[in-house]
Design a protein around this motif. Structure first.
Motif, PDB file in Angstrom:
ATOM      1  N   GLN A  23      34.767 -36.443 -32.517  1.00  0.00           N
ATOM      2  CA  GLN A  23      34.795 -34.959 -32.393  1.00  0.00           C
ATOM      3  C   GLN A  23      33.701 -34.537 -31.558  1.00  0.00           C
ATOM      4  O   GLN A  23      32.377 -34.795 -32.096  1.00  0.00           O
ATOM      5  N   THR A  24      33.769 -34.111 -30.391  1.00  0.00           N
ATOM      6  CA  THR A  24      32.644 -33.538 -29.453  1.00  0.00           C
ATOM      7  C   THR A  24      32.849 -32.575 -28.889  1.00  0.00           C
ATOM      8  O   THR A  24      33.823 -31.592 -28.945  1.00  0.00           O
ATOM      9  N   LYS A  25      31.763 -32.125 -28.000  1.00  0.00           N
ATOM     10  CA  LYS A  25      31.748 -30.882 -27.276  1.00  0.00           C
ATOM     11  C   LYS A  25      32.938 -30.843 -26.276  1.00  0.00           C
ATOM     12  O   LYS A  25      33.298 -29.577 -25.520  1.00  0.00           O
ATOM     13  N   SER A  26      33.496 -31.901 -25.641  1.00  0.00           N
ATOM     14  CA  SER A  26      34.437 -32.004 -24.900  1.00  0.00           C
ATOM     15  C   SER A  26      35.889 -32.333 -25.537  1.00  0.00           C
ATOM     16  O   SER A  26      36.740 -32.883 -24.917  1.00  0.00           O
ATOM     17  N   GLY A  27      35.889 -32.051 -27.029  1.00  0.00           N
ATOM     18  CA  GLY A  27      37.100 -32.120 -27.665  1.00  0.00           C
ATOM     19  C   GLY A  27      37.169 -33.608 -28.369  1.00  0.00           C
ATOM     20  O   GLY A  27      36.033 -34.289 -28.490  1.00  0.00           O
ATOM     21  N   LEU A  28      38.498 -33.997 -28.699  1.00  0.00           N
ATOM     22  CA  LEU A  28      38.403 -35.234 -29.474  1.00  0.00           C
ATOM     23  C   LEU A  28      38.681 -36.406 -28.403  1.00  0.00           C
ATOM     24  O   LEU A  28      39.338 -36.419 -27.343  1.00  0.00           O
ATOM     25  N   LEU A  29      37.886 -37.472 -28.525  1.00  0.00           N
ATOM     26  CA  LEU A  29      37.645 -38.629 -27.650  1.00  0.00           C
ATOM     27  C   LEU A  29      38.063 -39.820 -28.497  1.00  0.00           C
ATOM     28  O   LEU A  29      37.654 -39.802 -29.872  1.00  0.00           O
ATOM     29  N   THR A  30      38.782 -41.063 -28.179  1.00  0.00           N
ATOM     30  CA  THR A  30      39.002 -42.032 -29.031  1.00  0.00           C
ATOM     31  C   THR A  30      38.531 -43.315 -28.265  1.00  0.00           C
ATOM     32  O   THR A  30      38.238 -43.323 -26.959  1.00  0.00           O
ATOM     33  N   ALA A  31      38.149 -44.197 -29.029  1.00  0.00           N
ATOM     34  CA  ALA A  31      37.714 -45.741 -28.746  1.00  0.00           C
ATOM     35  C   ALA A  31      38.725 -46.777 -29.270  1.00  0.00           C
ATOM     36  O   ALA A  31      38.862 -46.712 -30.421  1.00  0.00           O
ATOM     37  N   LYS A  32      39.226 -47.726 -28.673  1.00  0.00           N
ATOM     38  CA  LYS A  32      40.244 -48.488 -29.137  1.00  0.00           C
ATOM     39  C   LYS A  32      39.569 -49.934 -29.015  1.00  0.00           C
ATOM     40  O   LYS A  32      39.210 -50.235 -27.944  1.00  0.00           O
ATOM     41  N   ARG A  33      39.824 -50.773 -29.776  1.00  0.00           N
ATOM     42  CA  ARG A  33      39.344 -52.060 -29.893  1.00  0.00           C
ATOM     43  C   ARG A  33      40.282 -52.916 -29.317  1.00  0.00           C
ATOM     44  O   ARG A  33      41.611 -53.189 -29.632  1.00  0.00           O
ATOM     45  N   LEU A  34      40.230 -53.296 -28.232  1.00  0.00           N
ATOM     46  CA  LEU A  34      40.926 -54.587 -27.233  1.00  0.00           C
ATOM     47  C   LEU A  34      40.317 -56.054 -27.568  1.00  0.00           C
ATOM     48  O   LEU A  34      39.411 -56.094 -28.112  1.00  0.00           O
ATOM     49  N   ASP A  35      41.245 -56.958 -26.906  1.00  0.00           N
ATOM     50  CA  ASP A  35      40.657 -58.383 -27.281  1.00  0.00           C
ATOM     51  C   ASP A  35      39.162 -58.720 -26.564  1.00  0.00           C
ATOM     52  O   ASP A  35      38.242 -59.137 -27.208  1.00  0.00           O
ATOM     53  N   HIS A  36      38.979 -58.124 -25.611  1.00  0.00           N
ATOM     54  CA  HIS A  36      37.842 -58.403 -24.783  1.00  0.00           C
ATOM     55  C   HIS A  36      37.096 -57.301 -24.087  1.00  0.00           C
ATOM     56  O   HIS A  36      36.282 -57.229 -23.263  1.00  0.00           O
ATOM     57  N   ALA A  37      37.424 -56.056 -24.742  1.00  0.00           N
ATOM     58  CA  ALA A  37      36.836 -54.861 -24.285  1.00  0.00           C
ATOM     59  C   ALA A  37      37.128 -53.583 -25.114  1.00  0.00           C
ATOM     60  O   ALA A  37      37.939 -54.001 -26.314  1.00  0.00           O
TER      61      ALA A  37
END
Length: 267
Positions: A98-112
């Motif tokens: 939760q940030t000043k620019s709204g909801l951001l997400t991070a998704k775990r991928l195999d190599h990134a």
């Protein structure tokens, strides 16, 4: 004592990419002065402060050495790397911030790690004289502006590489910063950029995730595609892969922790 990490983002090699500090807090202090003092002390392009809200959901704020900012990509990537690598969030393959620019997400991928960020669409703009002077009188092919930055397109990658801005003058432009960009001369990249943020205390940022929230829609209109690989031509260098999807842009990158420590709290 507070855990603090230095993370190089948008790279898998230590001492490359863009460094950020990450602090994991129990809660935010009553006043922001301490947060700004810590950011000045780390003296990195960004210092991120996280507070756990539960179930893989965090409150996230970003500070340069001079001020708080509304959006930062590389420090968000750094936060995700710390939370997963240290095991703090090992149960979650997707993190919410939760940030000043709204909801951001991070998704775990195999190599990134995949960041889900808002598109910051630019519109045509007039180049202010103060910015023209700061950019050593370059003749832009196009000038645009979004809510954060100016985007200045030039004719060649060589012009982007060779540009030597006057950072003293650049501090006075009416924006967070300026993104100077061109088509790439190399087949493996669609476009190149350099990013200057003197108004918020960063003369040249090594790799700027949030810049591509504006650069991706900018180049979509010119290249007629929605998936890009870009090279940021800073001294440390970096590569950003991105995909536009409606009003969101998905940024792919890696990160590596280079320092782990404890911060003595004096606020």
């Amino acid at each position: 004592m507070i855990p603090i990490y230095t993370v190089d983002a948008f790279t898998n090699t230590p001492f490359k990419g863009n460094p950020a500090a990450v602090c994991i807090l129990q809660e935010y202090p009553e006043h922001d002065q301490w947060l700004q003092q810590v950011a000045a002390e780390t003296n990195l392009p960004e210092t991120a402060f996280l507070v756990d809200l539960g179930n893989g959901h965090y409150r996230l704020r970003w500070f340069t050495p001079k001020k708080e900012v509304d959006l930062c990509g590389h420090a968000t990537l750094a936060c995700a790397q710390v939370l997963w690598e240290t095991g703090v969030a090992y149960n979650f393959d997707k993190l919410r911030f939760q940030t000043k620019s709204g909801l951001l997400t991070a998704k775990r991928l195999d190599h990134a790690i995949e960041l889900n960020f808002p598109v910051e669409s630019p519109s045509p703009a007039v180049l202010p004289q103060s910015l023209a002077d700061a950019l050593d009188g370059i003749q832009p092919a196009s000038v645009s502006r979004n809510r954060l930055d100016f985007i200045v397109e030039v004719e060649s990658e060589a012009e982007v590489r060779e540009l030597k801005p006057n950072f003293k003058l650049l501090k006075n432009i009416p924006a967070r910063g300026v993104l100077v960009t061109s088509r790439s001369e190399r087949e493996e990249f669609d476009f190149v950029a350099r990013c200057f943020f003197s108004p918020v205390g960063i003369d040249e940022d090594p790799v700027t995730g949030s810049a591509y929230c504006g650069l991706a829609p900018y180049w979509k209109d010119r290249l007629g595609k929605s998936s890009f690989t870009a090279a940021q031509l800073s001294e440390r260098g970096g590569i950003v892969k991105m995909q536009l999807a409606g009003d969101r842009v998905f940024l792919h990158g890696q990160a590596v922790i280079v320092v782990k420590g404890l911060l003595m709290r004096y606020n």
